[in-house]
Design a protein around this motif. Structure first.
Motif, mmCIF file in Angstrom:
data_model
loop_
_atom_site.group_PDB
_atom_site.id
_atom_site.type_symbol
_atom_site.label_atom_id
_atom_site.label_comp_id
_atom_site.label_asym_id
_atom_site.label_seq_id
_atom_site.Cartn_x
_atom_site.Cartn_y
_atom_site.Cartn_z
ATOM 1 N N GLY A 39 0.803 -1.222 0.000
ATOM 2 C CA GLY A 39 0.000 0.000 0.000
ATOM 3 C C GLY A 39 0.831 1.265 0.000
ATOM 4 N N LEU B 252 -3.663 2.308 -7.927
ATOM 5 C CA LEU B 252 -3.614 1.545 -6.681
ATOM 6 C C LEU B 252 -4.884 0.720 -6.506
ATOM 7 N N TYR C 37 -3.796 -3.115 -6.605
ATOM 8 C CA TYR C 37 -3.422 -3.547 -5.253
ATOM 9 C C TYR C 37 -3.847 -4.989 -4.954
#
Length: 171
Positions: free
Chosen positions: A102, A123, A127
């Motif tokens: 993260g 992201l 992720y």
């Protein structure tokens, strides 16, 4: 073997410096391998700036963060039994890996010039896949190999970067 012993002596004498340089070197070599063998860019098309960015990221972020984490992990769970190794792996993969990814993925995005909005979108998009790949690539070999070789590696610091990060860096 002499090179390995020299590395171990240097690591024992200067753990922080050696871990930081190891992380930077591995990330730089990994980027060279990626550009030359995976992307097949050739020497003329090699992006030297990208490789230097990866070396800097390894030395400035990955090495210090991962090296510091392993120190904390060794203090939190002392011991070298297979059970201790399993506990460390579970804490590493369950607690540290999600936080590390993260932080790492947006940092890479920023270094690649993404806007805050584009970085956030990337992201959100990448992720979950990166974390799942990390679990698949990271946990299975550890369970199968590392737990068996733990007595051999006793006292050695291990620096690892989830391989899933490589694919994220390319996209």
């Amino acid at each position: 073997m002499a090179l390995w012993r020299a590395y171990q002596r240097a690591l024992a004498a200067h753990p922080w410096k050696v871990q930081v340089l190891t992380a930077g070197s591995l990330m730089g070599v990994g980027d060279i391998i990626s550009q030359q063998l995976v992307e097949k860019r050739g020497l003329r098309e090699h992006q030297t700036g990208r490789t230097l960015t990866m070396v800097s990221l390894g030395c400035g972020f990955v090495g210090p963060v991962v090296g510091g984490w392993y120190k904390v992990l060794d203090r939190f769970i002392p011991g070298t039994t297979k059970v201790d190794a399993l506990k460390k792996m579970l804490l590493d993969q369950g607690g540290f890996a999600p936080c590390f990814l993260g932080c790492f993925l947006p940092l890479v995005g920023a270094l690649n010039g993404l806007s805050a909005q584009d970085n956030w979108a990337k992201l959100q998009r990448d992720y979950r896949d990166a974390l799942i790949t990390n679990y698949y690539v990271g946990c299975c070999p550890v369970c199968c190999c590392y737990l068996e070789f733990l007595p051999v590696l006793e006292g050695a610091s291990a620096l690892s970067l989830p391989r899933s990060v490589i694919s994220t860096l390319q996209g």
